[in-house]
Motif scaffolding. Sequence first.
Motif, short mmCIF file in Angstrom:
data_model
loop_
_atom_site.label_atom_id
_atom_site.label_comp_id
_atom_site.label_asym_id
_atom_site.label_seq_id
_atom_site.Cartn_x
_atom_site.Cartn_y
_atom_site.Cartn_z
N THR A 127 0.84 -1.19 0.00
CA THR A 127 0.00 0.00 0.00
C THR A 127 0.88 1.25 0.00
O THR A 127 1.72 1.41 0.88
N ILE A 128 0.68 2.10 -0.99
CA ILE A 128 1.39 3.37 -1.03
C ILE A 128 0.49 4.45 -0.44
O ILE A 128 -0.73 4.44 -0.64
N SER A 129 1.08 5.36 0.30
CA SER A 129 0.33 6.46 0.88
C SER A 129 1.24 7.68 0.97
O SER A 129 2.44 7.59 0.70
N ARG A 130 0.66 8.81 1.33
CA ARG A 130 1.47 10.01 1.48
C ARG A 130 0.85 10.92 2.52
O ARG A 130 -0.36 10.92 2.74
N ASP A 131 1.70 11.70 3.14
CA ASP A 131 1.28 12.70 4.11
C ASP A 131 1.88 14.01 3.62
O ASP A 131 3.05 14.29 3.85
N ASN A 132 1.07 14.80 2.94
CA ASN A 132 1.58 16.04 2.36
C ASN A 132 2.00 17.06 3.41
O ASN A 132 2.83 17.92 3.14
N ALA A 133 1.43 16.98 4.59
CA ALA A 133 1.83 17.88 5.67
C ALA A 133 3.23 17.58 6.16
O ALA A 133 3.91 18.44 6.71
N LYS A 134 3.68 16.34 5.95
CA LYS A 134 5.01 15.93 6.38
C LYS A 134 5.98 15.74 5.21
O LYS A 134 7.12 15.36 5.42
N ASN A 135 5.51 16.00 4.00
CA ASN A 135 6.34 15.81 2.80
C ASN A 135 6.94 14.40 2.77
O ASN A 135 8.12 14.22 2.46
N THR A 136 6.11 13.43 3.06
CA THR A 136 6.60 12.06 3.16
C THR A 136 5.67 11.09 2.44
O THR A 136 4.44 11.21 2.53
N THR A 137 6.27 10.15 1.74
CA THR A 137 5.55 9.07 1.08
C THR A 137 5.94 7.76 1.75
O THR A 137 7.10 7.58 2.13
N TYR A 138 4.98 6.85 1.86
CA TYR A 138 5.22 5.58 2.52
C TYR A 138 4.88 4.41 1.60
O TYR A 138 4.06 4.52 0.69
N LEU A 139 5.52 3.30 1.87
CA LEU A 139 5.17 2.06 1.20
C LEU A 139 5.06 0.98 2.28
O LEU A 139 6.07 0.56 2.84
N GLN A 140 3.83 0.59 2.56
CA GLN A 140 3.58 -0.48 3.51
C GLN A 140 3.62 -1.80 2.76
O GLN A 140 2.86 -2.01 1.81
N MET A 141 4.49 -2.70 3.17
CA MET A 141 4.68 -3.97 2.49
C MET A 141 4.31 -5.10 3.44
O MET A 141 4.94 -5.29 4.47
N ASN A 142 3.28 -5.84 3.07
CA ASN A 142 2.82 -6.97 3.87
C ASN A 142 2.98 -8.26 3.09
O ASN A 142 3.13 -8.25 1.87
N SER A 143 2.91 -9.36 3.79
CA SER A 143 3.01 -10.69 3.16
C SER A 143 4.21 -10.77 2.22
O SER A 143 4.10 -11.23 1.08
N LEU A 144 5.34 -10.33 2.70
CA LEU A 144 6.53 -10.26 1.86
C LEU A 144 7.01 -11.63 1.41
O LEU A 144 6.92 -12.62 2.14
N LYS A 145 7.51 -11.65 0.18
CA LYS A 145 8.02 -12.86 -0.44
C LYS A 145 9.49 -12.68 -0.79
O LYS A 145 9.95 -11.55 -0.97
N PRO A 146 10.23 -13.77 -0.92
CA PRO A 146 11.64 -13.65 -1.30
C PRO A 146 11.85 -12.86 -2.59
O PRO A 146 12.84 -12.14 -2.72
N GLU A 147 10.92 -12.98 -3.52
CA GLU A 147 11.04 -12.26 -4.78
C GLU A 147 10.86 -10.75 -4.64
O GLU A 147 11.05 -10.01 -5.61
N ASP A 148 10.47 -10.29 -3.47
CA ASP A 148 10.39 -8.86 -3.20
C ASP A 148 11.75 -8.27 -2.84
O ASP A 148 11.89 -7.05 -2.71
N THR A 149 12.74 -9.13 -2.67
CA THR A 149 14.08 -8.67 -2.33
C THR A 149 14.64 -7.76 -3.42
O THR A 149 14.70 -8.15 -4.59
N ALA A 150 15.04 -6.56 -3.05
CA ALA A 150 15.53 -5.58 -4.00
C ALA A 150 15.94 -4.32 -3.25
O ALA A 150 15.67 -4.18 -2.06
N VAL A 151 16.57 -3.42 -3.98
CA VAL A 151 16.77 -2.08 -3.46
C VAL A 151 15.56 -1.27 -3.88
O VAL A 151 15.20 -1.25 -5.06
N TYR A 152 14.93 -0.63 -2.93
CA TYR A 152 13.74 0.16 -3.20
C TYR A 152 14.08 1.64 -3.25
O TYR A 152 14.76 2.16 -2.36
N TYR A 153 13.59 2.30 -4.29
CA TYR A 153 13.88 3.70 -4.52
C TYR A 153 12.62 4.54 -4.53
O TYR A 153 11.61 4.15 -5.13
N CYS A 154 12.70 5.68 -3.93
CA CYS A 154 11.64 6.68 -4.00
C CYS A 154 11.88 7.54 -5.23
O CYS A 154 13.02 7.90 -5.53
#
Length: 121
Positions: free
Chosen positions: A69-96
């Motif tokens: 789930t991607i979300s953002r808080d514009n008051a904090k100038n921040t974006t989030y990525l909530q990652m659940n049920s993670l799998k080995p194939e999700d392994t990577a470097v994540y970039y904003c």
Amino acid sequence: QVQLVESGGGLVQPGGSLRLSCAASGFTFSSYPMSWYRQAPGKERELVAAITSAGGSTNYADSVKGRFTISRDNAKNTTYLQMNSLKPEDTAVYYCNARLRRSPSVRYDYWGQGTQVTVSS
């Protein structure tokens, strides 16, 4: 200057959860969509999720739908990525990513330094 700083990566077991954060500065955050990409060794960087400027619409890669789930808080100038049920194939470097404009018709991608996510038992 534009800056994007990711945090929250780490090692997690399959089935676990992790929340990534991206703190943005140097531009009018609330005026632009934000995205998360990831890149695994030997693979091309791929779009994971995107969110519109006001947070009213989101898009996800098929591989993460229902889990991330991607979300953002514009008051904090921040974006989030909530990652659940993670799998080995999700392994990577994540970039904003912030796709801004250097002119009315020319877009330019700004990237954070990346944060490593490793899903392994």
